[in-house]
Each structure stands twice: as C-alpha cells, then as structure tokens.
Write a protein that holds these residues in place. Structure first.
Motif, PDB file in Angstrom:
ATOM      1  N   VAL A   1       0.837  -1.204   0.000  1.00 17.40           N
ATOM      2  CA  VAL A   1       0.000   0.000   0.000  1.00 17.40           C
ATOM      3  C   VAL A   1       0.869   1.250   0.000  1.00 17.40           C
ATOM      4  CG1 VAL A   1      -1.670   1.342   1.332  1.00 17.40           C
ATOM      5  CG2 VAL A   1      -1.965  -1.129   1.108  1.00 17.40           C
ATOM      6  N   ALA A   2       1.948   1.237   0.801  1.00 20.65           N
ATOM      7  CA  ALA A   2       2.839   2.402   0.866  1.00 20.65           C
ATOM      8  C   ALA A   2       3.422   2.735  -0.500  1.00 20.65           C
ATOM      9  CB  ALA A   2       3.957   2.151   1.878  1.00 20.65           C
ATOM     10  N   LYS A   3       3.638   1.710  -1.323  1.00 23.12           N
ATOM     11  CA  LYS A   3       4.181   1.924  -2.671  1.00 23.12           C
ATOM     12  C   LYS A   3       3.085   2.103  -3.709  1.00 23.12           C
ATOM     13  CE  LYS A   3       8.248  -0.952  -1.701  1.00 23.12           C
ATOM     14  NZ  LYS A   3       8.974  -2.184  -2.099  1.00 23.12           N
ATOM     15  N   GLY A   4       1.809   1.977  -3.291  1.00 25.40           N
ATOM     16  CA  GLY A   4       0.706   2.061  -4.245  1.00 25.40           C
ATOM     17  C   GLY A   4       0.598   0.834  -5.116  1.00 25.40           C
ATOM     18  N   GLU A   5       1.011  -0.325  -4.588  1.00 23.94           N
ATOM     19  CA  GLU A   5       1.056  -1.543  -5.389  1.00 23.94           C
ATOM     20  C   GLU A   5       0.174  -2.660  -4.828  1.00 23.94           C
ATOM     21  OE1 GLU A   5       5.167  -2.565  -5.480  1.00 23.94           O
ATOM     22  OE2 GLU A   5       5.756  -0.818  -6.705  1.00 23.94           O
ATOM     23  N   GLU A   6      -0.822  -2.313  -4.006  1.00 21.32           N
ATOM     24  CA  GLU A   6      -1.671  -3.362  -3.475  1.00 21.32           C
ATOM     25  C   GLU A   6      -2.527  -3.978  -4.577  1.00 21.32           C
ATOM     26  OE1 GLU A   6      -3.994   0.509  -2.569  1.00 21.32           O
ATOM     27  OE2 GLU A   6      -1.930  -0.170  -2.910  1.00 21.32           O
ATOM     28  N   THR A   7      -2.748  -5.280  -4.485  1.00 22.29           N
ATOM     29  CA  THR A   7      -3.541  -6.010  -5.476  1.00 22.29           C
ATOM     30  C   THR A   7      -4.813  -6.522  -4.815  1.00 22.29           C
ATOM     31  OG1 THR A   7      -2.485  -8.127  -4.933  1.00 22.29           O
ATOM     32  CG2 THR A   7      -1.412  -6.748  -6.620  1.00 22.29           C
ATOM     33  N   PRO A   8      -5.827  -6.899  -5.608  1.00 20.76           N
ATOM     34  CA  PRO A   8      -7.050  -7.462  -5.016  1.00 20.76           C
ATOM     35  C   PRO A   8      -6.775  -8.654  -4.106  1.00 20.76           C
ATOM     36  CG  PRO A   8      -7.435  -6.909  -7.313  1.00 20.76           C
ATOM     37  CD  PRO A   8      -5.964  -6.710  -7.070  1.00 20.76           C
ATOM     38  N   ALA A   9      -5.798  -9.491  -4.481  1.00 16.59           N
ATOM     39  CA  ALA A   9      -5.483 -10.660  -3.658  1.00 16.59           C
ATOM     40  C   ALA A   9      -4.924 -10.231  -2.301  1.00 16.59           C
ATOM     41  CB  ALA A   9      -4.481 -11.559  -4.380  1.00 16.59           C
ATOM     42  N   LEU A  10      -4.041  -9.234  -2.297  1.00 16.65           N
ATOM     43  CA  LEU A  10      -3.481  -8.757  -1.034  1.00 16.65           C
ATOM     44  C   LEU A  10      -4.555  -8.106  -0.165  1.00 16.65           C
ATOM     45  CD1 LEU A  10      -0.045  -7.183  -2.058  1.00 16.65           C
ATOM     46  CD2 LEU A  10      -0.417  -9.209  -0.649  1.00 16.65           C
ATOM     47  N   ILE A  11      -5.464  -7.380  -0.794  1.00 16.72           N
ATOM     48  CA  ILE A  11      -6.541  -6.739  -0.031  1.00 16.72           C
ATOM     49  C   ILE A  11      -7.421  -7.790   0.629  1.00 16.72           C
ATOM     50  CG2 ILE A  11      -8.605  -5.285  -0.209  1.00 16.72           C
ATOM     51  CD1 ILE A  11      -7.179  -3.819  -2.516  1.00 16.72           C
ATOM     52  N   ARG A  12      -7.761  -8.835  -0.112  1.00 13.80           N
ATOM     53  CA  ARG A  12      -8.587  -9.912   0.468  1.00 13.80           C
ATOM     54  C   ARG A  12      -7.840 -10.616   1.594  1.00 13.80           C
ATOM     55  NH1 ARG A  12      -9.758 -10.791  -5.018  1.00 13.80           N
ATOM     56  NH2 ARG A  12      -8.279 -12.548  -5.108  1.00 13.80           N
ATOM     57  N   ALA A  13      -6.533 -10.831   1.405  1.00 18.95           N
ATOM     58  CA  ALA A  13      -5.743 -11.510   2.437  1.00 18.95           C
ATOM     59  C   ALA A  13      -5.695 -10.680   3.720  1.00 18.95           C
ATOM     60  CB  ALA A  13      -4.333 -11.781   1.926  1.00 18.95           C
ATOM     61  N   ALA A  14      -5.505  -9.367   3.589  1.00 14.36           N
ATOM     62  CA  ALA A  14      -5.466  -8.509   4.774  1.00 14.36           C
ATOM     63  C   ALA A  14      -6.812  -8.514   5.488  1.00 14.36           C
ATOM     64  CB  ALA A  14      -5.089  -7.081   4.370  1.00 14.36           C
ATOM     65  N   GLY A  15      -7.899  -8.455   4.732  1.00 16.10           N
ATOM     66  CA  GLY A  15      -9.229  -8.514   5.348  1.00 16.10           C
ATOM     67  C   GLY A  15      -9.467  -9.823   6.060  1.00 16.10           C
ATOM     68  N   HIS A  16      -9.009 -10.925   5.470  1.00 15.57           N
ATOM     69  CA  HIS A  16      -9.140 -12.249   6.113  1.00 15.57           C
ATOM     70  C   HIS A  16      -8.395 -12.282   7.439  1.00 15.57           C
ATOM     71  CE1 HIS A  16      -7.231 -16.174   6.968  1.00 15.57           C
ATOM     72  NE2 HIS A  16      -8.431 -16.666   6.685  1.00 15.57           N
ATOM     73  N   ASP A  17      -7.165 -11.771   7.458  1.00 17.35           N
ATOM     74  CA  ASP A  17      -6.352 -11.799   8.677  1.00 17.35           C
ATOM     75  C   ASP A  17      -6.972 -10.943   9.780  1.00 17.35           C
ATOM     76  OD1 ASP A  17      -4.709 -13.364   7.181  1.00 17.35           O
ATOM     77  OD2 ASP A  17      -2.926 -12.106   7.379  1.00 17.35           O
ATOM     78  N   LEU A  18      -7.480  -9.780   9.419  1.00 21.06           N
ATOM     79  CA  LEU A  18      -8.085  -8.903  10.422  1.00 21.06           C
ATOM     80  C   LEU A  18      -9.321  -9.554  11.038  1.00 21.06           C
ATOM     81  CD1 LEU A  18      -7.768  -5.390   8.742  1.00 21.06           C
ATOM     82  CD2 LEU A  18      -6.522  -6.246  10.734  1.00 21.06           C
TER      83      LEU A  18
END
Length: 390
Positions: free
Chosen positions: A79-96
C-alpha cells in the motif's frame, strides 16, 4: 462461554500477510495456549501477559493495533508503494477478521478458570482498526519505523530511531527570520511533491544553523517530514539508503551537521555523488541539508594557491565545487550589538527572568565585552549564567 481451542488455533494458523505476528513473543504464547493438546495453558497465559507488559501494554488489542500499524507487513509495504492487489486486499481482510475473532474470546473467564484459587489478571479489551483505516494509514504514513518515528541517526549502516528529537521551541527561535523562512519554504515545496534544492546553511558558529534544521520537525504542516542525521565520516551506504527512501511516501532530509573536509579527505567526492546522483537520479522525496562554518566546506590554505601544480586554479575549483552542489546556500552571520541585546531581552521574557530591564541590559553589555560572539548560543549562555547566580 466455552472456548473451542481447535477452531481458535486454526484462526491463527490461517494468517497470511500478517503471519509474521506469530513470530512475536505475545502471539506465539497465545498460539501455544490455544493448541488443543496444550499441557500447560496456565504457563502460556502467564508468558503472553508478561510479554505484553514488557512491551508496555496491558491490552492485547492495543498491542495488535500498534503492530499492525507500525511493523512492516507485505500488505502495508504494498500500500505504501501504491502496489496493493485485489489478492493482497482480500488476504489482509481475512487476517483482520481472524484477529477480531481472537480478541472476542472470553479471556477474562479463561483467566479465572486457569487459576480459580488466585484469578489471573486479564488483559484490557479494545478493538482493532478496520481494513479501511489501516489502508489509509499505510498510504499516508508508510509502514515500519518511518511511520512511527520522525527522526533517525545513521550509524554504521543502520537507521536508529530517535524517540524524542532535540527541537528548540518555536517561541525561542528568535532572529534570522529571512534565513529560516528560506529553509522552511524549500522544505514545504518538497512536501508538496516538487523537486527542491539541497541546502547549505553556513556561517558563524552558534547562530542556530543546526537548530533551524531540527526545528522543521515541530512546524505545522511538516507531519510527512523525516530527518536522518548522518555523520560526514559515515557516508558509506548512503546511496543504497537514498534508493530505499525513494520508495517511501514520506519526505526525507539527510542532515549532515558541522560539515567540513580537510584537503586530503576524499569523502567529499562521495558526497558529490549523493548530492546530485550518478546515473541514477536523486529521488524527489530526498534532499540533503548540511551546516558548516565554512562557505566552501573544504579547508583551503595559501599553499594550495601557491602549490606546484601546473594549473592551481583547477585544484582550487575542485576543492570549492562541493558547496556549489547545494542549490540553496543560506548565510548566518553574527548579530549586531543592538540585535544581540534585543534577543537577550526577548529570551528573558520567554524564560520568565525577573530583572530590572536596565540592569539586564548592563549585565548583557558586560557579557558582550567578555564574550565577543554575538549569537543566539551566546545569548542563551548569558541567561543560563544568570540563573546559575540566583
């Protein structure tokens, strides 16, 4: 409420982009405690609580929230680099969601059941930031130590955070308004995303050159600024550091204090490359600010001018060219006598010095005769000497 330990342990086993949390003492002890066949949950709970306390927390939620914000995680760095992908977003939501379920377990009941005779202390409650809140935080502040700290020391190839930077209060930054305005304007331009000049603050010792740079951190609107102090004898690795900083959302000042080179010191060649870049340009979010008592930075002697080289002017030009790499050069001269006395009177008011103005001025004049340097440093030393005599 009864805990299904097998299910709860799988929540942690399924962590993805925040999986590194399991390597930390707190969550490692919690994970062991949740194992279905754990033989000593009491000990695991005690270790988890102790690790929390050693880290300065009494809340598992608060500890997790800070780790999510300030540690370096794959999702945070993307995210800091502006390079988040849909897969990473879903993974972060799952972990939270898994961590929220963990926090929702009946920890107080568990603490009592583990030691009915002497109930264990339960950690305080709390909630985790949402995925949207974390994403906005990473985008604005980056992650890791640059999100948490604003000042650093560069020592032996390592960044060392400074928890409480040495910034003089704004009300005590008296005099040199034009010079300080130039430095602040250059810095605000960098924060606005524009490419700016490197800055050399030079002139008399004690005039507040270093204080001017450090005071930038305390100014309004400078929240995205980070200051990294670099020793001029420890420039090795700076090109790699600059390259790494270029990918961060913050703006960085590499601060070299009291810069000066002897004639046989070839570190200035490396500094030239840092100032202007080589084949790879200097990132727009990085600038070098240096202070020096010398205008040309390199000590020059008469023997340099009268040397036996065929073209001595080239030698002189080589040794004075470093300062020209600083696009903004700001001169700090000693104060005039009226300016010096006025600064003492203003500082005395700020510091609550109760003394007849005429006597204060008379003592300041006497000080000026014995201490000929009319600088802010000398003014502060004068007022300190008054306090020591009380």
């Amino acid at each position: 409420m009864e805990i299904n330990f097998a299910v709860a342990s799988r929540w942690l086993d399924g962590l993805t982009v925040y999986r590194g949390l399991l390597r930390l003492d707190v969550l490692r002890a919690v994970r062991e405690m949740l194992e279905e066949d754990c033989a000593d949950r009491l000990s695991c709970y005690g270790r988890a609580f102790c690790a929390l306390a050693e880290a300065g927390y009494d809340s598992l939620a608060a500890w997790l929230g800070d780790r999510l914000r300030y540690d370096e995680w794959p999702y945070a760095m993307a995210v800091a680099k502006g390079e988040e992908t849909p897969a990473l977003i879903r993974a972060a939501g799952h972990d939270l969601e898994a961590l929220r379920r963990l926090l929702a377990l009946p920890w107080e009941e568990l603490a009592v059941s583990l030691s009915p005779e002497a109930p264990l202390p339960a950690w305080a409650g709390g909630e985790l930031p949402s995925l949207e809140e974390l994403t906005a935080f990473y985008r604005a502040n980056g992650c890791g130590q640059f999100a948490r700290y604003h000042a650093f020391l560069w020592q032996s190839g390592r960044l060392i955070p400074v928890r409480e930077p040495d910034c003089i209060p704004a009300e005590e930054m008296l005099g040199y308004h034009r010079q300080r305005s130039q430095v602040a304007a250059n810095t605000r331009a960098m924060l606005a995303g524009r490419r700016v000049n490197n800055v050399l603050l030079y002139g008399a010792s004690g005039t507040g050159k270093s204080a001017t740079v450090k005071a930038l951190l305390a100014m309004d609107g400078m929240e995205g600024l980070r200051l990294i102090e670099v020793d001029k004898n420890d420039l090795t690795g700076i090109p790699e550091l600059v390259r790494m900083l270029g990918h961060q959302p913050q703006k960085f000042i590499l601060f070299i204090d009291d810069l000066a080179f002897d004639k046989d010191d070839h570190n200035y060649s490396l500094l030239k490359t840092i100032l202007e870049g080589g084949v790879e340009p200097r990132p727009a979010n990085v600038a070098v600010y240096a202070t020096s008592n010398r205008r040309h930075l390199v000590r020059e002697t008469f023997s340099d001018r009268l040397g036996d080289e065929v073209d001595a002017s080239e030698t002189i030009q080589e040794k004075t060219s470093l300062s020209e790499r600083f696009g903004l050069r700001v001169l700090f001269q000693e104060l005039t006598k009226p300016q010096f006395l006025e600064m003492i009177r203003e500082l005395a008011k700020i510091r609550g010095v109760e003394m007849d103005p005429e006597r204060l001025t008379a003592l300041a004049v006497r000080w000026d005769i014995r201490n000929p340097n009319r600088t802010p440093r000398s003014a502060v030393q004068f007022l300190t000497s008054l306090a020591a005599m009380e």
